[in-house]
Design a protein around this motif. Structure first.
Motif, PDB file in Angstrom:
ATOM      1  N   ASP A 146      39.382  28.219  78.056  1.00 17.45           N
ATOM      2  CA  ASP A 146      38.552  29.080  79.106  1.00 17.45           C
ATOM      3  C   ASP A 146      37.152  28.688  79.280  1.00 17.45           C
ATOM      4  OD1 ASP A 146      40.677  31.005  79.832  1.00 17.45           O
ATOM      5  OD2 ASP A 146      40.228  31.581  77.771  1.00 17.45           O
ATOM      6  N   HIS A 147      36.407  28.217  78.226  1.00 20.79           N
ATOM      7  CA  HIS A 147      35.282  28.046  78.192  1.00 20.79           C
ATOM      8  C   HIS A 147      34.743  26.947  77.235  1.00 20.79           C
ATOM      9  CE1 HIS A 147      30.983  30.218  77.903  1.00 20.79           C
ATOM     10  NE2 HIS A 147      30.605  28.912  78.060  1.00 20.79           N
ATOM     11  N   SER A 148      34.303  25.832  77.564  1.00 29.27           N
ATOM     12  CA  SER A 148      34.292  24.605  76.903  1.00 29.27           C
ATOM     13  C   SER A 148      32.697  24.418  76.984  1.00 29.27           C
ATOM     14  CB  SER A 148      34.955  23.282  77.399  1.00 29.27           C
ATOM     15  OG  SER A 148      34.481  22.490  76.651  1.00 29.27           O
ATOM     16  N   VAL A 149      32.060  24.121  75.711  1.00 28.32           N
ATOM     17  CA  VAL A 149      30.539  24.107  75.346  1.00 28.32           C
ATOM     18  C   VAL A 149      30.462  22.626  74.854  1.00 28.32           C
ATOM     19  CG1 VAL A 149      28.610  25.074  74.199  1.00 28.32           C
ATOM     20  CG2 VAL A 149      30.416  26.800  75.100  1.00 28.32           C
ATOM     21  N   GLU A 150      29.419  21.817  75.252  1.00 32.57           N
ATOM     22  CA  GLU A 150      29.310  20.646  74.767  1.00 32.57           C
ATOM     23  C   GLU A 150      27.949  20.660  74.048  1.00 32.57           C
ATOM     24  OE1 GLU A 150      30.537  17.453  77.066  1.00 32.57           O
ATOM     25  OE2 GLU A 150      29.985  15.840  75.416  1.00 32.57           O
ATOM     26  N   LEU A 188      29.478  34.513  75.452  1.00 33.91           N
ATOM     27  CA  LEU A 188      30.909  34.481  75.687  1.00 33.91           C
ATOM     28  C   LEU A 188      31.412  35.639  76.241  1.00 33.91           C
ATOM     29  CD1 LEU A 188      31.848  32.577  72.129  1.00 33.91           C
ATOM     30  CD2 LEU A 188      31.242  31.642  74.313  1.00 33.91           C
ATOM     31  N   ALA A 189      32.388  35.672  77.096  1.00 33.03           N
ATOM     32  CA  ALA A 189      33.071  36.839  77.734  1.00 33.03           C
ATOM     33  C   ALA A 189      34.215  37.395  76.637  1.00 33.03           C
ATOM     34  CB  ALA A 189      33.624  36.295  78.941  1.00 33.03           C
ATOM     35  N   ALA A 190      34.417  38.655  76.835  1.00 32.99           N
ATOM     36  CA  ALA A 190      35.601  39.003  75.805  1.00 32.99           C
ATOM     37  C   ALA A 190      36.901  38.300  76.065  1.00 32.99           C
ATOM     38  CB  ALA A 190      35.940  40.536  76.132  1.00 32.99           C
ATOM     39  N   GLY A 191      37.542  38.005  74.834  1.00 34.11           N
ATOM     40  CA  GLY A 191      38.823  37.564  74.913  1.00 34.11           C
ATOM     41  C   GLY A 191      38.940  36.052  75.387  1.00 34.11           C
ATOM     42  N   GLU A 192      37.867  35.155  75.912  1.00 36.26           N
ATOM     43  CA  GLU A 192      38.061  33.829  76.397  1.00 36.26           C
ATOM     44  C   GLU A 192      38.612  33.020  75.165  1.00 36.26           C
ATOM     45  OE1 GLU A 192      35.054  32.760  78.850  1.00 36.26           O
ATOM     46  OE2 GLU A 192      33.487  32.952  77.056  1.00 36.26           O
ATOM     47  N   VAL A 193      39.134  31.934  75.370  1.00 35.37           N
ATOM     48  CA  VAL A 193      39.305  30.749  74.390  1.00 35.37           C
ATOM     49  C   VAL A 193      38.034  29.827  74.571  1.00 35.37           C
ATOM     50  CG1 VAL A 193      40.796  28.886  73.723  1.00 35.37           C
ATOM     51  CG2 VAL A 193      41.677  30.969  74.177  1.00 35.37           C
ATOM     52  N   VAL A 194      37.389  29.598  73.586  1.00 36.42           N
ATOM     53  CA  VAL A 194      36.177  28.844  73.661  1.00 36.42           C
ATOM     54  C   VAL A 194      36.408  27.630  72.718  1.00 36.42           C
ATOM     55  CG1 VAL A 194      33.709  28.739  72.954  1.00 36.42           C
ATOM     56  CG2 VAL A 194      34.878  31.148  73.501  1.00 36.42           C
ATOM     57  N   GLU A 195      36.080  26.515  73.251  1.00 35.28           N
ATOM     58  CA  GLU A 195      35.999  25.141  72.667  1.00 35.28           C
ATOM     59  C   GLU A 195      34.465  24.690  72.697  1.00 35.28           C
ATOM     60  OE1 GLU A 195      38.814  21.710  73.775  1.00 35.28           O
ATOM     61  OE2 GLU A 195      37.102  21.576  75.158  1.00 35.28           O
ATOM     62  N   ILE A 196      34.179  24.177  71.405  1.00 33.51           N
ATOM     63  CA  ILE A 196      32.782  23.670  71.211  1.00 33.51           C
ATOM     64  C   ILE A 196      33.196  22.206  70.776  1.00 33.51           C
ATOM     65  CG2 ILE A 196      30.917  23.694  69.805  1.00 33.51           C
ATOM     66  CD1 ILE A 196      30.976  26.581  69.330  1.00 33.51           C
ATOM     67  N   ILE A 197      32.495  21.383  71.597  1.00 31.09           N
ATOM     68  CA  ILE A 197      32.264  20.051  71.343  1.00 31.09           C
ATOM     69  C   ILE A 197      31.152  19.560  70.727  1.00 31.09           C
ATOM     70  CG2 ILE A 197      32.662  17.492  72.441  1.00 31.09           C
ATOM     71  CD1 ILE A 197      34.225  18.920  74.709  1.00 31.09           C
ATOM     72  N   LEU A 198      31.324  19.038  69.507  1.00 27.02           N
ATOM     73  CA  LEU A 198      30.038  18.832  68.874  1.00 27.02           C
ATOM     74  C   LEU A 198      29.813  17.070  68.773  1.00 27.02           C
ATOM     75  CD1 LEU A 198      27.847  20.578  66.214  1.00 27.02           C
ATOM     76  CD2 LEU A 198      28.404  18.154  65.949  1.00 27.02           C
ATOM     77  N   ASN A 199      28.981  16.517  69.358  1.00 25.88           N
ATOM     78  CA  ASN A 199      28.615  15.122  69.363  1.00 25.88           C
ATOM     79  C   ASN A 199      27.213  14.903  68.296  1.00 25.88           C
ATOM     80  OD1 ASN A 199      30.560  14.348  71.331  1.00 25.88           O
ATOM     81  ND2 ASN A 199      29.220  15.411  72.812  1.00 25.88           N
TER      82      ASN A 199
END
Ligand code: C2O
Length: 585
Positions: free
Chosen positions: A335-339, A394-405
């Protein structure tokens, strides 16, 4: 010390072990002397007059109360329980400036939370990089329902750690300094096992042991192996795994493994085991540094303790291949991708800092949890958390992805508070930034390994996922203490409105009293402004960026020459004055 009267009574009555205890530890933290490597006697942070500090040992489901008293006299402190999810108790997580104020000398603070997860954890100060001064210990959560409980007879805790002879506050002052523009980290003086060297571990033939192995170090990852004994990994950072064989582990700072080791049937020899600090992390390896610490599996006290054999190369097990015992499937919808792209660079004070997306972390004036709790519906607005907190709402319940470079040639162990995350991808070194067109998510494992601390390779990348099911303010940071201090920290603000519902009105008085004692504001935005939440004037910020047109090296040279000029002027002034003095004689 642990007061676990109820567990004593329970075992007497043979009641089922699922009845929860209240386990109370009274921890009076003060300086004591210790010389764990035999090379330097120094003050260390002890508990109740002793060092090493005691382990916390509880059973899944227990309520834990830690009454912390700060008797250090000259330093403030806090405690963090590394790897515990603190579901519903974010205010007990421990990082100063995030979920609490620092506990000044003479003050107390009570941590009170329920542990609903099994496995191998540790606790440490989360204030000003001070845990390498000694305030670090194992936190073990036993589980009567462990899937592996029938596979072993006894358990043994082994901590590995690097050790410094100097105080962290002095080392930190030299590390973040114009005189260290390259950001070279202080190199440890020794490596320890169970906070000592040459450790003997008594082993009985034929038995199988669960070794809970923790890296409590500040900096160095450790290669760990047991001569002539193979390991079966059954837990990683609190997550049970399918038993997986390994000959050598690579344990980055803050990581844990539980491994089964079956003893030989005979007692005709003792066997060395080794922790060896990863010297790739060190900019310069000092002459005479011994990167290794040795212990022995002792089958017979009367036999020799053999020197460990030389090894040709380090070939550690790759944790990416582990499979969680619960077979939890990959979160295949994000739901929510963070780079986040991390790098190291200089700021205009000439010192070296660490950055996520060009922002180095600086503690806000108001601990971030208190900003959440005092700003009502505005708590979902990232802007109120300031310019230097690397906030991610982050919003409640969302699936979060962290891309760390990792835009840095170093290895970094990244830790997320409040969660174990799925490790869906890790590149080799030198791969550069993550590129979904080259490595699509369809190539990710279906049951990814989960853990709470993960190594990213030099100039490589990692991709992790988790569900935002734990309202709280959770740090995401490199667990090398030097890099925490130089700002390699982000703030995850998870479901802030849900967090308000959980905790508003429930912050204990002693938490707020510690803030008052240090004159730290407990309401408003990151700058402590309660009227206009978008007005951040007066907030804590980092030194400035180096002006365009200057290279980092150039600015460092410039600052040095200005400094040299000042020193020159000062020298002339002193000469001048002494001349005057001389004349009056
Ligand atoms: Cu061991 Cu911020 O953590």
């Amino acid at each position: 010390m642990a007061i676990s009267l109820s567990s004593f009574l329970i075992s007497l009555c043979l009641l089922p072990a699922v009845i929860a205890d209240v386990v109370v530890y009274d921890f009076d933290v003060s300086w004591v002397y210790a010389n764990p490597d035999g090379l330097a006697n120094r003050p260390v942070m002890g508990i109740n007059g002793k060092w090493p500090v005691p382990p916390i040992v509880v059973t899944k489901g227990d309520q834990v109360v830690v009454n912390l008293k700060n008797s250090l006299g000259n330093e403030s402190t806090s405690l963090h329980f590394h790897g515990l999810y603190q579901n519903g108790t974010n205010h007990m997580d421990g990082p100063v400036g995030v979920t609490q104020c620092t506990v000044p000398p003479g003050n107390s603070f009570t941590y009170n939370f329920t542990v609903d997860q099994p496995g191998t954890y540790w606790y440490h100060s989360h204030n000003k990089g001070q845990y390498p001064d000694g305030l670090r210990g194992p936190f073990i959560v036993n589980d009567p329902e462990s899937p592996h409980k029938n596979l072993y007879d006894e358990e043994i805790v082994l901590t590995f750690s690097d050790w410094y002879h100097d105080f962290m506050n002095e080392l930190l002052a030299g590390f973040i300094s114009i005189s260290n523009p390259s950001g070279a980290e202080p190199v440890p003086d020794s490596s320890l096992v169970n906070e000592t060297r040459d450790l003997s571990v008594k082993i009985e033939p034929g038995k199988t042991y669960l070794f809970r192995i923790i890296n409590m170090g500040a900096f160095a990852a450790q290669y760990v192996w047991f001569e002539d004994h193979s390991m079966s990994i059954v837990e990683v950072d609190g997550i049970y795994t399918e038993p997986t064989d390994a000959d050598m582990l690579y344990i980055a700072a803050a990581q844990r493994y539980s491994v089964l080791i079956t003893a030989k049937n005979s007692t005709d020899a003792n066997f060395a085991f080794v922790g060896s600090m990863d010297q790739d992390l060190f900019d310069v390896v000092p002459d005479g540094l011994n990167p290794n610490v040795t212990g022995w599996l002792v089958y017979d006290d009367n036999m020799d303790l053999p020197e460990p054999k030389e090894i040709a190369e380090f070939e550690p097990f790759d944790d990416f291949t582990l499979v969680p015992d619960d077979q939890e499937g990959i979160y295949d919808h994000v739901d929510h991708s963070v780079e986040l792209t991390m790098k190291m660079d200089n700021l205009d004070d000439g010192a070296n800092y660490a950055f996520f997306n060009d922002v180095t972390y600086v503690s806000p004036k108001v601990p971030t949890l208190y900003t959440v709790l005092s700003t009502g519906p505005n708590a979902t607005n990232p802007a109120i958390y300031g310019s230097n907190t690397n906030q991610i709402v982050l919003a409640a319940g969302e699936v979060v992805e962290i891309i760390l470079n990792n835009d840095d040639p170093g290895k970094h162990p990244f830790h997320l508070h409040g969660h174990a995350f799925q490790v869906v991808y890790r590149s080799d070194e030198e791969a550069g930034a993550y590129d979904a067109s080259v490595t699509p998510s369809s190539s990710f494992p279906s049951t990814p390994m989960r853990r709470d601390t993960l190594l990213v390779h030099p100039n490589g990348n990692i991709v992790i996922r988790f569900r935002a099911d734990n309202p709280g303010v959770w740090l995401f940071h490199c667990h090398i203490e030097w890099h925490v201090a130089s700002g390699l920290v982000a703030t995850v603000i998870e479901d802030p409105l849900g967090l308000q519902k959980q905790l508003n009105g429930n912050i204990p008085a002693d938490h707020l009293a510690n803030c008052a004692a240090g004159s730290v504001p407990t309401a408003g935005n990151a700058a402590g402004n309660t009227e206009d939440l978008l007005d951040l004037s007066g907030e804590n910020t980092s030194p400035g960026k180096i002006p365009a047109g200057f290279t980092a090296r150039g600015i460092v040279a410039l600052v040095f020459s200005i400094l040299a000029a000042f020193i020159g002027v000062a020298v002339i002034a002193v000469y001048g004055m002494s001349e005057v003095k001389n004349k009056t004689h």
